[in-house]
Write an enzyme that holds these catalytic residues in place. Structure first.
Site, short mmCIF file in Angstrom:
data_model
loop_
_atom_site.label_atom_id
_atom_site.label_comp_id
_atom_site.label_asym_id
_atom_site.label_seq_id
_atom_site.Cartn_x
_atom_site.Cartn_y
_atom_site.Cartn_z
N ASP A 21 13.29 6.77 -42.74
CA ASP A 21 14.22 5.63 -42.67
C ASP A 21 13.89 4.78 -41.45
OD1 ASP A 21 16.39 3.91 -42.58
OD2 ASP A 21 17.78 5.42 -41.81
N ASN A 23 15.43 1.77 -40.64
CA ASN A 23 16.47 0.86 -40.13
C ASN A 23 17.80 1.55 -39.84
OD1 ASN A 23 17.35 1.35 -42.69
ND2 ASN A 23 17.34 -0.78 -43.39
N ASP A 25 19.96 3.25 -41.68
CA ASP A 25 21.08 3.29 -42.64
C ASP A 25 21.16 4.63 -43.37
OD1 ASP A 25 18.95 3.17 -44.39
OD2 ASP A 25 19.64 1.39 -45.48
N ASP A 29 12.96 4.20 -46.67
CA ASP A 29 12.65 2.86 -47.17
C ASP A 29 11.15 2.60 -47.07
OD1 ASP A 29 12.31 2.24 -44.37
OD2 ASP A 29 14.48 1.96 -44.24
N ASP A 98 5.68 4.85 -60.28
CA ASP A 98 6.40 5.56 -61.33
C ASP A 98 6.74 4.57 -62.44
OD1 ASP A 98 7.82 7.85 -62.42
OD2 ASP A 98 8.15 8.47 -60.34
N ASP A 199 7.27 8.73 -66.45
CA ASP A 199 8.43 9.61 -66.53
C ASP A 199 8.72 9.98 -68.00
OD1 ASP A 199 10.77 10.72 -65.00
OD2 ASP A 199 11.89 9.45 -66.38
N GLU A 249 4.49 12.74 -67.58
CA GLU A 249 5.41 13.88 -67.50
C GLU A 249 5.80 14.24 -68.93
OE1 GLU A 249 9.60 15.09 -65.31
OE2 GLU A 249 9.40 13.09 -66.17
N HIS A 322 9.90 16.42 -56.94
CA HIS A 322 11.28 15.98 -56.66
C HIS A 322 12.30 16.60 -57.62
CE1 HIS A 322 9.98 13.47 -59.94
NE2 HIS A 322 11.22 13.06 -60.15
N ASP A 323 11.84 17.19 -58.73
CA ASP A 323 12.73 17.81 -59.71
C ASP A 323 12.73 19.33 -59.66
OD1 ASP A 323 13.71 15.48 -60.88
OD2 ASP A 323 12.09 15.37 -62.36
#
Length: 554
Positions: A21, A23, A25, A29, A98, A199, A249, A322-323
């Site tokens: 990150d 910035n 928040d 990003d 993706d 995907d 995938e 990520h899954d």
């Protein structure tokens, strides 16, 4: 075997929300990724696969896209994206985006139009059906639990959503929709990207008539009747005109399916992600039904894919993403032998035939997370599953939480651990998902200061791949097939042979090599322990989670 740059590459997956990150928040990003490009270059990876950064209401963390040709505000702007692409290309790395085209967001302009009326020009961009005797059109279930249909009172019909109700499925039967998708892909390729990870691409063709199913519908929407026709059209219209890397995938795909998707003629995709090895610890009721995995099953599955695609296609090599849960927690030992078992698993995977995929933090040995409260989890799949299990009343809270600890997708999504400062150096603000508390010990700063770290081991693996064709193109053969603790195999190319030995247990184990090993001069190419001789022994012992790779030249 035909050589290709994407066969020789190593891919690194970035999950932007959790990477870095810039910035404050609390959300990773694009500028945050740009800050870390030298870290990735130093690691040695060739291709960055970027999980979705498109405009999205974030019902499923960006896999619900509302505009395929713009960037999510939280991640930055198109100018930031251009800077990222330039930063990658100037460092000799490539960018794989993706592609999520089985479904869009319900906030995409196509769907907003589609639900207006039955005669809207965009109506057939999605799959609409009237109810059946006051119920859903069929009994298909969503992959995220519950019915795969959502009633829309504006036109008194249901739309299909194989995932969240905010992810309506696109209707690939419609040639106008397909052309719009191909135009969008061409737009990105013309901007300079190097390929696509697609995907759930094998779900785009549904069985005509959408019949009821005894098992939730998967046999009617996985590897459907027109999927190869669609991918060949996509290849003709778009992919064949560019020098790309493509991976699909494909849950539920067999080796026979993969030979079509990743055929050596190159009429569809370069490779697919298989899930068979990811299902080894799932019981008869599916993902959340936990059972211990067996090394013999892992040997069977990996060997089936290695031999099945030999000369017929190409494998993608991964143990987490990520899954999926973190690989060192799932297949290794994330406590006493964390470093050693992480190196062993990396050796086991990277020495096989196929393109290796590294998921962010894997090169640090990041582990699964155990949050005490369900509220700390952000993943829609976890919350849907929990609600369904509670409604069914067949499992108690502790058992459901245990399944989440083992299999939940947020295991992989906790923020990247950069250093031992607050929030692991990921953000100066409040992170969108809590950081794993072990970041004080497991972080990139620590790894970069220790020459014996997992990071530098990965760097060595990637470098070896560039130096030895046998690692990329050699033929795979399983050895020590019956050994209950060791996964061992050879890779053979012309006069060279690799012998790979991996102890998957916390015990010291004995091995005896078979007679079929090539004779010649041997060199210890790689090991996760110190001080072993160069000469390959005919028998010996492997310490807990030890890995060795010998190169024999005849």
């Amino acid at each position: 075997m035909e050589k290709a740059w994407w066969k020789e590459s190593v891919v690194y997956q970035i999950y932007p929300r959790s990477f870095n990150d810039s910035n404050g928040d609390g959300i990773g990003d694009i500028q945050g990724i740009i800050e870390k490009l030298d870290y990735l270059k130093e690691l040695g990876v060739d291709v960055i696969w970027l999980s979705p950064v498109y405009k999205s209401p974030n019902d499923d963390n960006g896999y619900d896209i509302s505009d395929y040709q713009d960037i999510m505000d939280e991640f930055g702007t198109m100018d930031d994206w251009d800077e990222l692409l330039e930063g990658l290309h100037s460092r000799g790395m490539k960018l794989m985006m993706d592609l999520v085209v089985n479904h869009s967001s319900d906030e995409h302009k196509w769907f907003i139009e589609s639900r207006q009326s039955k005669d809207n020009p965009y109506r057939d961009y999605y799959i609409w059906r009237p109810g059946h005797h006051g119920q859903e059109p069929n009994n298909w279930t969503s992959i995220f639990s519950g019915s795969a249909w959502e009633y829309d009172n504006q036109t008194n019909e249901y739309y299909l959503h194989l995932f969240s109700k905010k992810q309506p499925d696109l209707n690939w039967e419609n040639p106008k929709l397909r052309q719009d998708i191909y135009d969008m892909m061409t737009w990105w390729l013309d901007r300079g990207i190097d390929g696509f990870r697609m995907d759930v691409i094998n779900l785009i063709s549904k069985e005509p008539g959408l019949p009821d199913s005894p098992d939730g519908g998967s046999q009617y929407f996985m590897n459907g009747p027109r999927v190869h026709e669609y991918l060949q059209e996509m290849n003709r219209e778009v992919l064949s005109k560019y020098d790309t890397i493509t991976v699909g995938e494909c849950p539920g795909a067999t080796t026979e399916d993969a030979k079509k998707y990743a055929n050596k003629e190159g009429t569809e995709l370069n490779m697919i992600f298989t899930f068979e090895h990811m299902d080894l610890d799932s019981g008869p009721k599916g993902k959340w039904d936990l059972k211990p995995w067996k090394l013999s099953d892992l040997k069977d599955v990996m060997t089936k894919w290695q031999k099945g695609l030999e000369d017929n296609g190409w494998n993608s090599l991964y143990l987490n993403n990520h899954d999926q849960p973190r690989m060192v927690s799932r297949f290794g030992d994330d406590q006493e032998y964390r470093v050693k078992s992480a190196k062993m698993l990396a050796t086991f995977l990277h020495m096989m035939q196929g393109t290796p995929y590294i998921y962010q933090g894997e090169e640090l040995g990041m582990t699964n997370i155990r949050f005490d409260s369900l509220d700390d989890y952000k993943d829609i799949e976890i919350h849907n599953m929990y609600r369904e299990k509670v409604l069914e009343g067949d499992e108690n809270h502790e058992d459901i939480m245990e399944a989440i600890y083992v299999k939940g997708r947020d295991n992989a999504r906790t923020p990247m651990q950069w250093d031992d400062s607050p929030n692991a150096g990921f953000t100066t603000g409040e992170p969108w998902l809590k950081v794993n508390p072990n970041y004080k010990d497991i972080n990139a700063k620590q790894a970069l200061s220790d020459q014996d770290s997992i990071y530098y081991f990965y760097q060595k693996l990637i470098k070896l791949r560039k130096e030895h064709d046998v690692i990329v193109y050699g033929t795979y053969d399983l050895i020590l097939e019956e050994h209950e603790h060791i996964y061992a195999y050879t890779r053979t190319l012309n006069e060279e042979q690799l012998v790979v030995l991996c102890n998957f247990t916390s015990e010291e184990v004995y091995f005896e090599l078979p007679h079929g090993i090539k004779k010649g001069t041997s060199e210890l190419l790689l090991s996760n322990v110190e001080e072993i001789g160069n000469e390959i022994p005919s028998s010996g012992r492997l310490s807990p989670y030890e890995a060795r790779v010998y190169l024999i030249k005849a």
